[in-house]
Design an enzyme around this catalytic site. Structure first.
Site, PDB file in Angstrom:
ATOM      1  N   LYS A  77      72.065  62.352  46.488  1.00 22.30           N
ATOM      2  CA  LYS A  77      72.189  61.010  45.911  1.00 22.30           C
ATOM      3  C   LYS A  77      73.623  60.509  46.097  1.00 22.30           C
ATOM      4  O   LYS A  77      74.576  61.287  45.959  1.00 22.30           O
ATOM      5  CB  LYS A  77      71.840  61.092  44.423  1.00 22.30           C
ATOM      6  CG  LYS A  77      71.833  59.771  43.671  1.00 22.30           C
ATOM      7  CD  LYS A  77      71.442  60.023  42.203  1.00 22.30           C
ATOM      8  CE  LYS A  77      71.333  58.730  41.402  1.00 22.30           C
ATOM      9  NZ  LYS A  77      70.920  58.993  39.998  1.00 22.30           N
ATOM     10  N   SER A 155      66.989  56.080  38.715  1.00 21.47           N
ATOM     11  CA  SER A 155      67.865  55.589  39.743  1.00 21.47           C
ATOM     12  C   SER A 155      67.954  56.480  40.974  1.00 21.47           C
ATOM     13  O   SER A 155      68.415  56.025  42.023  1.00 21.47           O
ATOM     14  CB  SER A 155      69.267  55.408  39.155  1.00 21.47           C
ATOM     15  OG  SER A 155      69.830  56.666  38.817  1.00 21.47           O
ATOM     16  N   SER A 181      66.579  59.260  35.190  1.00 25.36           N
ATOM     17  CA  SER A 181      66.738  58.924  36.609  1.00 25.36           C
ATOM     18  C   SER A 181      66.226  59.955  37.601  1.00 25.36           C
ATOM     19  O   SER A 181      66.098  59.661  38.789  1.00 25.36           O
ATOM     20  CB  SER A 181      68.210  58.632  36.917  1.00 25.36           C
ATOM     21  OG  SER A 181      68.557  57.365  36.401  1.00 25.36           O
TER      22      SER A 181
END
Ligand SMILES: *[C@@H]1O[C@H](CO)[C@@H](O)[C@H](O)[C@H]1NC(C)=O
Ligand SMILES: *[C@@H]1O[C@H](CO)[C@@H](O)[C@H](O)[C@H]1NC(C)=O
Length: 612
Positions: A77, A155, A181
């Site tokens: 990420k 996210s 997330s």
């Protein structure tokens, strides 16, 4: 076919948008150089789902030759530091103002590289990790490979999609989880996901959002890979830690009708079925709200006398305490740079800035109280069972307003582990004939991360096996299959309501053509004929309907009406009488029987004719 074509167009638009953004940022001189050993590939060439950041900013790194994860590939990420590369944090504005490029990798990235896994790229995320949809307006929205019309969730959107779609051979993907997330995109994309106990996996070199909530997590398509990564990233197990669940509690308030859709409810039902197979006797239901109300006086005061407000109130505690920390952490940057942000993210930041210190203090105390109560509850290996999200993912492009309600419901479930710093594992459930995966979650006590993954492994076969049949049966119950012609009947009814009788006759005609044995279609057409004054056609249709269903009162009534209007009172009377015999309380039939009798001259002398 249509879905694929649309998806292809979306990818094409996304690629164009990504290139445009890259160009405009290059002009401003804000684009960071790609990380070391970039292998020069075209954006999108090996990323048909749009999970990775554009190639200019991407990064790959080879893992060590040996180690427990040797040969595995992982995605990262864009919130983790990678040497020589600016962290994007899902935000062009953040990237442009982020300061120095990191001189070293985030600690957990180094840990998996040292364990032999190779990094295959950096993945997109929601802006500042302050959203859970995965629809970041600055970049293309990654495509959920398990449900292309549904959002991927965020996210950690790109990481979930890279893993679910096995992009570039991805075996696992690193993400972070503050309010949900990792768990939410894991549920939406149909992969395993873990949010670790707070503080257990190093956050060094990871961009902070709300430090007392932030955790590292990861995704995998198999529970074994999830577990193997855990062996590398988690500290060695405490010898006193439980190794097996001592009890399983299904949180019944997490699956109330108000809260969840059939996907989530069936996940819970499947869990009950699976637990009855593997660990009968250790399973029971519990109402978490009730438990917290008893144990937490300040929480109880917050809930007050409001009905069924337990998890909603808990979500509020998360919103406020997390929001305050986010503002403390990002507020100075936000005020200084006045960045252009996703309006939804900006709105949340602005709201966080306005939180009253008194409320924040109170909610922090409630959080403490809840955490202590949960620690006591989960001591000795109790595992909570609940759906990860209240249902499958919402559709793409619904917009912030429409997804806001849903987002709140998601947080009612994810806030439990977030507030209490607890580990949570999400197990993917997929019914091949139903759109949208669904996650089932296990929450354990602090530091039971390994036990939870082992418990998930014990449960997964039975669970995954049970789920599709349960969901399909439930959906069938909720939406019984339509008979052929039902769609046209509905259109006919609509036309009839609007007074468009000729249209109605045509729709019913098509319905009858598809299904001549359905008396309702014929009797409804009779009604339209009656309205138009086609008495003979009405009579014919009614006769047909009555042949199909001897007890069809409405057909008798309509035929009787057509007959009486045509002056055929005796036959009309017989039909009205038959209708009255079928429905003795039918006041229309009663009245008409009397009226016919009067006309024919058979009126009962004792009857109150005056009223007729
Ligand atoms: C859980 O308990 C609360 C508080 O007593 C109650 O309002 C709620 O209806 C219960 N939920 C379920 C699903 O039983
Ligand atoms: C008809 O009405 C009577 C009294 O109004 C009632 O007791 C009876 O149950 C009704 N019958 C039907 C079939 O609805």
């Amino acid at each position: 076919m249509g879905g694929r074509a649309i998806a292809t167009v979306v990818v094409a638009i996304g690629t164009l948008l990504a290139r445009a953004l890259t160009r405009s940022r290059t002009r401003k001189g804000a684009t960071a150089r790609a990380g070391r050993r970039r292998r020069g590939r075209d954006a999108g060439a090996d990323d048909e789902l749009g999970a990775f950041v554009e190639s200019e900013r991407d990064a790959t790194m080879d893992g060590r030759e040996s180690g427990p994860l040797r040969g595995m590939k992982f995605a990262v990420k864009d919130i983790f530091d990678v040497r020589g590369r600016r962290c994007g944090f899902g935000s062009p504005a953040f990237e442009a103002t982020a300061g120095e490029t990191p001189k070293r990798n985030a600690e957990c990235v180094d840990d998996v590289l040292n364990a032999g896994a190779s990094a295959i790229g950096m993945t997109t995320m929601d802006e500042l990790a302050y959203a859970v949809n995965g629809e970041n307006p600055h970049y293309r929205t990654p495509i959920n490979p398990r449900a292309r019309n549904l959002i991927p969730g965020g996210s950690s959107s790109g990481s979930a999609v890279a893993c679910a779609g096995a992009l570039r051979g991805c075996d696992f993907a690193l993400g972070t989880d503050t309010g949900g997330s990792v768990r939410i995109p894991a549920s939406y994309c149909g992969v395993f996901g873990i949010r670790t106990s707070h503080g257990l996996v190093s956050m060094r070199g990871v961009q902070a959002l709300a430090p007392s909530f932030d955790t590292v997590g990861w995704f995998a398509r198999s529970i074994d890979v999830l577990r193997r990564v855990g062996d590398v990233l988690l500290p060695s197990a405490d010898e006193h830690a439980p190794t097996k669940p001592s009890a399983w509690y299904l949180l019944e308030d997490s699956v109330s009708d108000k809260r969840s859709s059939p996907h989530a409810q069936c996940a819970a039902v499947a869990a009950v079925a699976a637990l009855n197979e593997i660990d009968r006797g250790k399973f029971r239901r519990m109402n978490l709200t009730e438990h917290l109300l008893v144990g937490c006086p300040k929480f109880q005061a917050l809930v007050g006398r409001r009905e069924d407000c337990g998890l909603d109130c808990l979500r509020e505690v998360l919103r406020v305490t997390m929001g305050a920390e986010i503002w403390e952490n990002l507020g100075p940057w936000y005020k200084k740079e006045q960045p252009v942000l996703d309006p939804a993210v900006e709105g949340r930041l602005e709201a966080a800035a306005k939180l009253s210190p008194t409320q924040v203090e109170l909610f922090k105390e409630i959080r403490e109280e809840v955490r202590e109560t949960m620690d006591r509850l989960l001591d000795n290996g109790v595992v909570l069972v609940l759906p990860t999200t209240p249902g499958k993912a919402p559709e793409r492009g619904l917009g912030e307003k429409a997804t806001e309600e849903w987002r709140k419901k998601c947080f009612e479930l994810t806030c439990i582990a977030s507030l209490c710093g607890l580990p949570q594992v999400s197990i993917p459930l997929i019914a091949p004939n139903v759109e949208g995966p669904q996650g089932l979650s296990l929450i354990g006590g602090y530091q039971t991360d390994r036990m939870l993954m082992d418990a998930a492994r014990d449960l997964v076969v039975e669970l995954v096996d049970a789920y599709p049949d349960i969901l399909e049966a439930e959906l069938l119950r909720l939406n019984p299959p339509r008979e052929p012609g039902d769609a046209e009947k509905a259109k006919g009814n609509e036309a009839l309501k609007k007074g468009k009788y000729q249209d109605a006759i045509e729709y019913y005609g098509v319905a009858i053509g598809k299904n001549p044995k359905n008396p309702v279609y014929v009797a409804n057409r009779a009604m339209a004929h009656l309205k138009l004054g086609n008495y003979e056609l009405c009579e014919d249709d009614c006769t047909t309907a009555i042949k199909l269903d001897r007890k069809y009162t409405k057909a008798y009534l309509r035929r009787a009406t057509a007959r009486s209007v045509g002056g055929n009172y005796l036959e009309a009377l017989m039909d009205f009488e038959e209708a009255l015999r079928l429905e003795p309380n039918n006041s229309d039939a009663k009245r008409e029987v009397n009226r016919m009798k009067k006309i024919i001259g058979m009126a009962d002398p004792g009857m109150d004719v005056g009223k007729l």
